[in-house]
Write a protein that holds these residues in place. Structure first.
Motif, PDB file in Angstrom:
ATOM      1  N   PRO A   1       0.831  -1.208   0.000  1.00 23.31           N
ATOM      2  CA  PRO A   1       0.000   0.000   0.000  1.00 23.31           C
ATOM      3  C   PRO A   1       0.865   1.258   0.000  1.00 23.31           C
ATOM      4  O   PRO A   1       2.032   1.234   0.397  1.00 23.31           O
ATOM      5  N   SER A   2       0.260   2.357  -0.422  1.00 23.51           N
ATOM      6  CA  SER A   2       0.983   3.632  -0.434  1.00 23.51           C
ATOM      7  C   SER A   2       1.200   4.119   0.995  1.00 23.51           C
ATOM      8  O   SER A   2       0.599   3.609   1.946  1.00 23.51           O
ATOM      9  N   LYS A   3       2.055   5.123   1.134  1.00 19.55           N
ATOM     10  CA  LYS A   3       2.307   5.705   2.459  1.00 19.55           C
ATOM     11  C   LYS A   3       1.024   6.291   3.040  1.00 19.55           C
ATOM     12  O   LYS A   3       0.763   6.180   4.235  1.00 19.55           O
ATOM     13  N   GLY A   4       0.208   6.917   2.189  1.00 16.96           N
ATOM     14  CA  GLY A   4      -1.052   7.505   2.659  1.00 16.96           C
ATOM     15  C   GLY A   4      -2.016   6.453   3.183  1.00 16.96           C
ATOM     16  O   GLY A   4      -2.635   6.621   4.228  1.00 16.96           O
ATOM     17  N   GLN A   5      -2.146   5.350   2.439  1.00 13.50           N
ATOM     18  CA  GLN A   5      -3.013   4.260   2.890  1.00 13.50           C
ATOM     19  C   GLN A   5      -2.497   3.661   4.191  1.00 13.50           C
ATOM     20  O   GLN A   5      -3.279   3.360   5.097  1.00 13.50           O
ATOM     21  N   SER A   6      -1.194   3.482   4.275  1.00  9.95           N
ATOM     22  CA  SER A   6      -0.613   2.907   5.488  1.00  9.95           C
ATOM     23  C   SER A   6      -0.778   3.847   6.679  1.00  9.95           C
ATOM     24  O   SER A   6      -1.050   3.399   7.799  1.00  9.95           O
TER      25      SER A   6
ATOM     26  N   PHE B   1      -3.224   6.016   7.119  1.00 14.81           N
ATOM     27  CA  PHE B   1      -4.632   5.919   7.495  1.00 14.81           C
ATOM     28  C   PHE B   1      -4.871   4.629   8.289  1.00 14.81           C
ATOM     29  O   PHE B   1      -5.538   4.651   9.331  1.00 14.81           O
ATOM     30  N   GLY B   2      -4.311   3.518   7.839  1.00 16.78           N
ATOM     31  CA  GLY B   2      -4.440   2.256   8.567  1.00 16.78           C
ATOM     32  C   GLY B   2      -3.804   2.313   9.936  1.00 16.78           C
ATOM     33  O   GLY B   2      -4.323   1.742  10.902  1.00 16.78           O
TER      34      GLY B   2
ATOM     35  N   ASN C   1       0.965  -1.503   9.443  1.00 15.98           N
ATOM     36  CA  ASN C   1       0.817  -0.202   8.792  1.00 15.98           C
ATOM     37  C   ASN C   1       1.887   0.781   9.253  1.00 15.98           C
ATOM     38  O   ASN C   1       2.378   1.586   8.449  1.00 15.98           O
TER      39      ASN C   1
ATOM     40  N   ASN D   1       0.952  -6.478   0.239  1.00 13.52           N
ATOM     41  CA  ASN D   1      -0.381  -7.034   0.441  1.00 13.52           C
ATOM     42  C   ASN D   1      -0.602  -8.253  -0.434  1.00 13.52           C
ATOM     43  O   ASN D   1      -1.281  -9.189  -0.045  1.00 13.52           O
TER      44      ASN D   1
END
Length: 114
Positions: A8-13, A15-16, A53, A65
């Motif tokens: 996942p991208s840094k932004g997704q991580s 958020f997680g 994350n 993932n």
């Protein structure tokens, strides 16, 4: 067969990571006192999600993932390209299409596949 690992991208991580922290707090304050053993399971899973994350946010490597097989697709595309050109050449040699039609179709194949 070559595999590409997708993470996942840094932004997704990030958020997680934030959601995981919220679930850990909820686990310790609400779920464990009310649900007991299920609360421990809940909080443990939230902790694992948060750690994964967090590692993805603060590390360049990260944890993937899933994996994608690349060579199969690329090999099939090359074969399709060659097959299309051979069929088109056969149509021209058999007199089904003219030289100008052959050139137009060949350009379409090159533009689409390159």
């Amino acid at each position: 067969m070559r595999k590409i690992r997708v993470k996942p991208s840094k932004g997704q991580s990030f958020f997680g990571l934030m959601v995981g922290i919220i679930f850990i707090v909820l686990g310790f304050t609400i779920v464990i006192p009310q649900a007991g053993l299920f609360g421990l399971l809940w909080t443990g899973i939230a902790l694992m999600i948060t750690l994964i994350n967090g590692y993805n946010v603060f590390s360049d490597r990260g944890i993937s993932n899933y994996e994608v097989n690349v060579e199969e697709y690329m090999t099939r595309e090359k074969e399709d390209f060659e097959v299309k050109l051979r069929k088109l050449n056969k149509l021209k040699n058999d007199g089904v299409i003219t030289d100008s039609e052959f050139q137009k179709q060949k350009e379409k194949i090159f533009n689409r596949d390159m």
